[in-house]
Design an enzyme around this catalytic site. Structure first.
Site, PDB file in Angstrom:
ATOM      1  N   SER A 149      35.381  -1.163 -62.038  1.00  0.00           N
ATOM      2  CA  SER A 149      36.616  -1.566 -61.376  1.00  0.00           C
ATOM      3  C   SER A 149      36.405  -1.686 -59.871  1.00  0.00           C
ATOM      4  O   SER A 149      37.045  -2.509 -59.222  1.00  0.00           O
ATOM      5  CB  SER A 149      37.747  -0.607 -61.696  1.00  0.00           C
ATOM      6  OG  SER A 149      37.294   0.709 -61.664  1.00  0.00           O
ATOM      7  N   ASP A 194      26.828  -5.154 -61.339  1.00  0.00           N
ATOM      8  CA  ASP A 194      28.276  -5.304 -61.498  1.00  0.00           C
ATOM      9  C   ASP A 194      28.774  -6.637 -60.939  1.00  0.00           C
ATOM     10  O   ASP A 194      29.458  -7.402 -61.617  1.00  0.00           O
ATOM     11  CB  ASP A 194      29.004  -4.156 -60.778  1.00  0.00           C
ATOM     12  CG  ASP A 194      28.588  -2.791 -61.300  1.00  0.00           C
ATOM     13  OD1 ASP A 194      28.108  -2.724 -62.441  1.00  0.00           O
ATOM     14  OD2 ASP A 194      28.734  -1.810 -60.559  1.00  0.00           O
TER      15      ASP A 194
HETATM   16  C1  GLA Z   1      27.121   1.471 -62.003  1.00  0.00           C
HETATM   17  C2  GLA Z   1      26.443   0.765 -60.837  1.00  0.00           C
HETATM   18  C3  GLA Z   1      25.561  -0.376 -61.321  1.00  0.00           C
HETATM   19  C4  GLA Z   1      24.603   0.081 -62.412  1.00  0.00           C
HETATM   20  C5  GLA Z   1      25.347   0.871 -63.478  1.00  0.00           C
HETATM   21  C6  GLA Z   1      24.428   1.510 -64.489  1.00  0.00           C
HETATM   22  O1  GLA Z   1      28.040   0.614 -62.613  1.00  0.00           O
HETATM   23  O2  GLA Z   1      27.426   0.278 -59.964  1.00  0.00           O
HETATM   24  O3  GLA Z   1      24.876  -0.939 -60.231  1.00  0.00           O
HETATM   25  O4  GLA Z   1      23.544   0.809 -61.882  1.00  0.00           O
HETATM   26  O5  GLA Z   1      26.141   1.908 -62.939  1.00  0.00           O
HETATM   27  O6  GLA Z   1      23.753   0.541 -65.200  1.00  0.00           O
END
Ligand code: GLA
Length: 426
Positions: A149, A194
Site C-alpha cells: 500500500s 513494488d
Molecule cells: C516489500 C518491499 C519490496 C520487496 C518485498 C519482499 O514489499 O517493499 O521491495 O522486497 O517486501 O519481496
C-alpha cells in the site's frame, strides 16, 4: 468474501463528492488516479539484491481524487486516517528521517507519502508550482498488509502531482521517483519490485522484472477459460497484524545481511563490485558458501534458490501449468520461513492453513512477511470453499487476532488487475 470489482461507481462517486466539497468545485472537474495493490507470487526479498522477480496487481488499491488547487498549496484528507495534511509544493522537502517533523501526528503518519512524492519530483529537477486538493481512499482493510500500500500511495501522489503540473512522465521514470520516496525519503532499503508491479502490470499477465538490468516483460498464460476468464483466483488471507514496513527494523536488517553475504562471496571470488548477490554467480556461491556464517548462508541460499524458482515459475505460467506454478510459490514461502527467516507465527500458521485448503495451488506471505497477509492462487471453482476453510481454521488458532478482522474481508477473493493510471471520466 465476495469477488471484487474495482473501482466501483459508488467508490468513485464518494471520492469525487469529497473532493468537490473540499475544493468548492463541481464533481465534474474532479480527476481520479487509481493505483492498485500488488502481489509477488515468486521473487520475494530478492529485488534489493538485483534479482529477477514476478508480480501482478490485484483489482483493489488506492483511489485518489483531486483537483489542481490554483496555488502551490496541497490539502489532503484520507478515507482511512483522520486529520488533514497541508503543505506547499514549492517548499523544499528533506528526507523524513533528517527533517524535523513540526506537523501534527496525523500529518506525520500519513502525510509523509505526499511529501515524499514532492521530494522525489524535486530531486528529479522538477520545479512544482501547482498543488492539489485531494481525497485518498484505500480498499477497506487492506492497508499496511504486505500488499504494498505504501508504494501504491506514493505512486498515486506522483501521478496526481504530475497531472496537476502538466508533466509527462514515463512508467520507468516513475519507478525511479517512487524508489526515491522509499529509499531516500523514508529510508527503507527496498528494491523496485513494488513500484514496477504497480506501474507496469497488465490484467492477466505476470510481470517479470529484472531488478539489475531494469528490463521487464509481461507473460500471459496461453489459454483462458471462456466462462471464468481466468482459471484461478487470488486469495488474500489476513492475519490481523498491521504495521507499516518502514517501522519494522527487520526488513533493513535482512538487506544488510544479504549485502554482507555478497561481500564475503565476492571477496572470495576476487571480484571488486557492488556487494549485492546478483553480482555473485551461482558457481561462485557454490564454491565459497562454506565461508559464510550459517545465518548469512541461509540468506544467500534464499536468494539463489528464489531466482531459480522465478525462472521455473515463469515457464510454468507461460504454459498455464498452475499446479507447478503453485508448488513453486509454496516452496518460495517455505524458503522465506527457513532461509530468510522473516515470518511471524500468525503468518506461518496462515501459510500452513492455506496449503491444506481445497483447490489451493500454492501460497506464501505477501510482501516482506513481518505482518499483513498471505497470498494464494486457487482453482476458481474452489475459491469460496477455500476462503471459508481458511477463515474458520485461522479463527481456531488465533481467535484474538481473527476477532479484530472485519469478518467480510478476513479472506478476500480477487482477480488480477491493471497498472496505476489516471481514469478518463465521463
Ligand atoms: C516489500 C518491499 C519490496 C520487496 C518485498 C519482499 O514489499 O517493499 O521491495 O522486497 O517486501 O519481496
Amino acid at each position: 468474501m465476495g469477488v471484487l470489482s474495482w473501482p466501483s461507481d459508488s467508490e468513485l462517486d464518494r471520492v469525487k463528492k469529497m473532493v468537490a466539497e473540499m475544493g468548492g468545485v463541481s464533481v465534474n472537474v474532479v480527476k481520479i488516479v487509481v493505483s492498485p495493490y500488488r502481489i509477488c507470487p515468486l521473487g520475494a526479498h530478492i529485488d534489493h539484491q538485483g534479482g529477477i522477480v514476478s508480480a501482478m496487481t490485484i483489482n483493489k488499491g488506492i483511489i485518489l481524487g483531486f483537483v489542481p488547487s490554483a496555488s502551490s498549496q496541497v490539502l489532503l484528507r484520507s478515507g482511512q486516517f483522520s486529520g488533514e495534511v497541508r503543505f506547499r509544493v514549492d517548499q523544499i522537502q528533506l528526507p523524513k528521517h533528517s527533517a524535523k517533523s513540526n506537523g501534527t501526528m496525523e500529518e506525520y503518519k500519513w502525510g509523509c507519502y505526499a511529501k515524499g512524492a514532492v521530494y522525489a519530483l524535486q530531486r528529479g529537477g522538477n520545479e512544482l508550482k501547482q498543488g492539489i486538493t485531494g481525497f485518498l481512499c484505500g480498499s477497506e482493510g487492506l492497508d499496511s498488509s504486505g500488499l504494498s500500500s505504501s508504494a501504491a500511495v506514493g505512486i498515486a501522489y506522483l501521478l496526481a502531482l504530475e497531472s496537476a503540473n502538466n508533466m509527462t512522465v514515463s512508467p520507468t521514470e516513475n519507478i525511479e521517483y517512487d524508489r526515491l520516496i522509499e529509499n531516500e525519503y523514508l529510508g527503507l532499503k527496498n528494491g523496485i519490485l513494488d513500484q514496477s508491479a504497480i506501474l507496469l502490470s497488465s490484467n492477466g499477465c505476470l510481470t517479470c522484472m529484472d531488478c539489475k538490468t531494469k528490463l521487464h516483460k509481461l507473460v500471459r498464460p496461453p489459454k483462458q477459460n471462456a466462462e471464468s476468464k481466468f482459471p484461478y483466483k487470488i486469495l488474500l488471507a489476513f492475519s490481523g497484524l498491521k504495521q507499516a514496513i518502514t517501522t519494522n527494523p527487520g526488513y533493513n536488517r535482512r538487506v544488510t545481511e544479504c549485502r554482507e553475504a555478497a561481500q564475503i562471496l565476492l571477496k572470495a571470488a576476487g571480484k571488486e563490485v557492488e556487494p549485492v548477490l546478483s553480482n555473485v554467480e551461482q558457481k561462485e556461491f557454490d564454491a565459497h558458501k562454506s565461508k559464510l556464517e550459517p545465518d548469512l548462508g541461509r540468506r544467500a541460499e534464499h536468494y539463489f534458490s528464489e531466482n531459480t524458482r522465478v525462472m521455473k515459475g515463469l515457464e510454468a505460467w507461460a504454459c498455464g501449468d498452475f499446479e507447478q506454478f503453485g508448488k513453486l510459490i509454496s516452496a518460495s514461502g517455505l524458503s522465506s520461513i527457513q532461509n530468510y527467516e522473516c515470518g511471524c507465527e500468525p503468518l506461518i500458521q496462515l501459510y500452513e492453513i492455506l496449503l491444506k485448503a481445497p483447490g489451493v495451488y500454492g501460497a506464501r506471505f505477501s510482501g516482506a512477511g513481518f505482518r499483513g497477509c498471505c497470498v494464494a492462487f486457487v482453482n476458481s471453482n474452489y475459491a469460496y470453499e477455500a476462503a471459508s476453510f481458511v477463515k474458520n481454521e485461522y479463527f481456531k488458532l488465533q481467535p484474538e487476532l481473527a476477532s479484530h478482522l472485519n469478518q467480510d474481508s478476513a479472506v478476500v477473493i480477487c482477480d488480477s488487475g491493471d497498472c496505476a493510471r489516471a481514469l478518463s471520466l465521463r
